[in-house]
Design an enzyme around this catalytic site. Sequence first.
Site, PDB file in Angstrom:
ATOM      1  N   VAL A  15      -9.947   6.775 -19.424  1.00 55.79           N
ATOM      2  CA  VAL A  15      -9.594   5.358 -19.546  1.00 55.79           C
ATOM      3  C   VAL A  15     -10.609   4.549 -18.745  1.00 55.79           C
ATOM      4  O   VAL A  15     -10.855   4.857 -17.576  1.00 55.79           O
ATOM      5  CB  VAL A  15      -8.177   5.073 -19.016  1.00 55.79           C
ATOM      6  CG1 VAL A  15      -7.807   3.609 -19.260  1.00 55.79           C
ATOM      7  CG2 VAL A  15      -7.154   6.003 -19.639  1.00 55.79           C
ATOM      8  N   ASP A  52       0.871  -1.170   0.000  1.00 48.49           N
ATOM      9  CA  ASP A  52       0.000   0.000   0.000  1.00 48.49           C
ATOM     10  C   ASP A  52       0.908   1.218   0.000  1.00 48.49           C
ATOM     11  O   ASP A  52       1.537   1.532   1.006  1.00 48.49           O
ATOM     12  CB  ASP A  52      -0.895  -0.014   1.243  1.00 48.49           C
ATOM     13  CG  ASP A  52      -1.829   1.173   1.321  1.00 48.49           C
ATOM     14  OD1 ASP A  52      -1.724   2.078   0.467  1.00 48.49           O
ATOM     15  OD2 ASP A  52      -2.668   1.210   2.249  1.00 48.49           O
ATOM     16  N   ASN A  87       2.366   4.000 -10.890  1.00 48.80           N
ATOM     17  CA  ASN A  87       1.016   3.962 -11.446  1.00 48.80           C
ATOM     18  C   ASN A  87      -0.073   4.016 -10.384  1.00 48.80           C
ATOM     19  O   ASN A  87      -1.185   4.456 -10.672  1.00 48.80           O
ATOM     20  CB  ASN A  87       0.850   2.692 -12.288  1.00 48.80           C
ATOM     21  CG  ASN A  87      -0.585   2.432 -12.654  1.00 48.80           C
ATOM     22  OD1 ASN A  87      -1.175   3.137 -13.474  1.00 48.80           O
ATOM     23  ND2 ASN A  87      -1.190   1.420 -12.032  1.00 48.80           N
ATOM     24  N   TYR A 117      -8.712  15.437  -6.560  1.00 44.30           N
ATOM     25  CA  TYR A 117      -7.987  14.565  -7.487  1.00 44.30           C
ATOM     26  C   TYR A 117      -7.139  15.392  -8.450  1.00 44.30           C
ATOM     27  O   TYR A 117      -5.960  15.085  -8.685  1.00 44.30           O
ATOM     28  CB  TYR A 117      -8.970  13.685  -8.261  1.00 44.30           C
ATOM     29  CG  TYR A 117      -8.299  12.802  -9.279  1.00 44.30           C
ATOM     30  CD1 TYR A 117      -7.513  11.721  -8.879  1.00 44.30           C
ATOM     31  CD2 TYR A 117      -8.436  13.046 -10.646  1.00 44.30           C
ATOM     32  CE1 TYR A 117      -6.886  10.905  -9.805  1.00 44.30           C
ATOM     33  CE2 TYR A 117      -7.813  12.239 -11.583  1.00 44.30           C
ATOM     34  CZ  TYR A 117      -7.043  11.169 -11.165  1.00 44.30           C
ATOM     35  OH  TYR A 117      -6.415  10.374 -12.079  1.00 44.30           O
ATOM     36  N   LYS A 156      -2.957  15.397  -8.994  1.00 44.41           N
ATOM     37  CA  LYS A 156      -2.272  15.142 -10.259  1.00 44.41           C
ATOM     38  C   LYS A 156      -1.457  16.359 -10.710  1.00 44.41           C
ATOM     39  O   LYS A 156      -0.430  16.205 -11.380  1.00 44.41           O
ATOM     40  CB  LYS A 156      -3.275  14.712 -11.328  1.00 44.41           C
ATOM     41  CG  LYS A 156      -3.847  13.314 -11.082  1.00 44.41           C
ATOM     42  CD  LYS A 156      -2.743  12.255 -11.011  1.00 44.41           C
ATOM     43  CE  LYS A 156      -3.282  10.845 -10.902  1.00 44.41           C
ATOM     44  NZ  LYS A 156      -2.213   9.818 -10.925  1.00 44.41           N
TER      45      LYS A 156
END
Length: 272
Positions: free
Chosen positions: A204, A75, A102, A171, A175
Amino acid sequence: MASAAAAKRLEGKTILVTGASSGIGWSTVKEFARTSPKNLKIIATARRVDRLEQLAKEVREEVGDGVKVLPVALDVSNPEAVKNFVPALPEEFREIDVLVNNAGLVKGVAQAPNIAEEDMNIMFSTNVTGLINMTQAILPIFKKRDQGGRGDIINIGSIAGRDPYAGGSIYCATKAAVRAFTDALRKELIATRIRVIEIDPGQVETEFSIVRYYGDKAKADAVYAGVDPLIGDDIAEVIVFAATRPENVVIADTLVFPSHQAAAGVLHRRST
């Protein structure tokens, strides 16, 4: 089909992929294995070790014993687990050559002032702190090599880091932080042979939206209604392409859209 040159450039290397239990990470492990099936080691990490074991089994069935996949429960949001990660690896897997950062997630669509603190914390601890801690855990391996160091750091960002949208503020902020860290790291390592690469996907279809909607599959499916999104394999091909360029070639910054998308919030949906 992968080129002979790409396979040769990966031969004998050790690849580390975080968030490999599904989606882009899962596809990336498979794409590396297909590209260099004769002499490659891959460390696949995620929280769901049962999924990683299934991945290792599928790779072995597809390409044979030339690729060794090591499933490791990890994790990345747990700093202590990341700190102990490299020392706990089997000796033959410690000389990592490529790190694919990733692992990442999104939680909810709440807007301020109604964003849950728990959601904020898990997004930052996974997407930002986890990525940075993994990089710092692996960089010493890269830096001890000749010519100031060599290796690849491939960070998976998002269009959200360039083009923030309503309902995704936290979010998007995570990023954007990944993007800033990646750009600064590239400048810090300019005197080395360490390549720092960022790949920013657009839409995606993975488990991303299921996680965002706390397991509500109907809401997740609605995100992709009327469109033809990218899949994990599409991004995996870009990741492996970047990792298999000649050493002096850095695919520093890549934005990948499906054909129906022009920005984070600009999508064309087919009428139903």
